[in-house]
Design an enzyme around this catalytic site. Structure first.
Site, PDB file in Angstrom:
ATOM      1  N   HIS A  16       0.840  -1.206   0.000  1.00 43.71           N
ATOM      2  CA  HIS A  16       0.000   0.000   0.000  1.00 43.71           C
ATOM      3  C   HIS A  16       0.872   1.251   0.000  1.00 43.71           C
ATOM      4  O   HIS A  16       0.628   2.195  -0.767  1.00 43.71           O
ATOM      5  CB  HIS A  16      -0.863   0.085   1.268  1.00 43.71           C
ATOM      6  N   LYS A  40     -18.875  -4.668   8.062  1.00 36.25           N
ATOM      7  CA  LYS A  40     -17.670  -5.485   8.209  1.00 36.25           C
ATOM      8  C   LYS A  40     -16.919  -5.164   9.500  1.00 36.25           C
ATOM      9  O   LYS A  40     -15.780  -5.584   9.672  1.00 36.25           O
ATOM     10  CB  LYS A  40     -16.744  -5.272   7.013  1.00 36.25           C
ATOM     11  N   ARG A  93      -1.665  -6.463  -7.725  1.00 38.01           N
ATOM     12  CA  ARG A  93      -0.623  -7.445  -7.425  1.00 38.01           C
ATOM     13  C   ARG A  93      -0.618  -8.590  -8.422  1.00 38.01           C
ATOM     14  O   ARG A  93       0.426  -9.113  -8.763  1.00 38.01           O
ATOM     15  CB  ARG A  93      -0.826  -8.040  -6.027  1.00 38.01           C
ATOM     16  N   SER A 131      -2.878  -7.522   3.580  1.00 36.32           N
ATOM     17  CA  SER A 131      -3.223  -7.190   4.960  1.00 36.32           C
ATOM     18  C   SER A 131      -3.623  -8.437   5.738  1.00 36.32           C
ATOM     19  O   SER A 131      -3.291  -8.578   6.919  1.00 36.32           O
ATOM     20  CB  SER A 131      -4.355  -6.163   4.994  1.00 36.32           C
TER      21      SER A 131
END
Length: 165
Positions: A16, A40, A93, A131
């Site tokens: 990030h 969430k 990615r 993450s």
């Protein structure tokens, strides 16, 4: 040009941060927009405000004067309309990221002020970092200092030590 780099950043990792640094070199203003999603809430390790603080500390230590950090909820395109930005920056990615991000880019263009999406390919050395993996390693006491900025290392230590108590 003012761009928005949206995400959950739970927590901020070097992939990030690499995107933030690279975007800051190419655009006049970068807003890192931390997603607030109450549905969430139980899935996140850090609150939105804690994530904002981690990112602000990392940005300050790198002296990225043209980067600001904010939170948003709801549709990204609506948030961008509110702050007057028409460009989204996203890091990629792998092919799986591309497929998902391409779909979101097309959807975002249907709303608000029809924002464009610029993709920044992950630096090879960070292409495997997520993450989720960082949290998993940290929860088991592993060293994540090579995967995340120092601000994230400190926040993980504080958060995980308070969870254990």
């Amino acid at each position: 040009m003012h761009v928005v780099y949206p995400g959950s950043f739970d927590p901020l990792h070097n992939g990030h941060f690499d995107v933030i640094q690279r975007a800051s070199r190419h655009f006049a203003k970068v807003t890192v927009a931390v997603l607030e999603n109450p549905s969430k809430r139980g899935l996140w390790l850090f609150t939105p405000l804690e994530r904002v603080e981690i990112i602000r500390r990392a940005v300050a230590s790198a002296r990225l004067a043209n980067v600001e950090v904010d939170t948003f909820n709801g549709l990204l395109a609506e948030y961008m309309k509110q702050i007057g930005s028409r460009v989204i920056v996203k890091g990629l990615r792998a092919v799986s990221d591309y497929e998902n991000e391409l779909q979101m880019a097309h959807l975002n263009r249907q709303y608000g002020n029809h924002p464009e999406t610029f993709f920044i390919m992950a630096a090879t050395r960070w292409s495997f970092v997520s993450s989720t993996m960082v949290k998993e390693i940290a929860r088991y006491g592993g060293d994540v200092s090579k995967l995340v900025p120092p601000a994230t290392v400190e926040a993980l230590r504080e958060k995980l030590s308070s969870v254990e108590k």
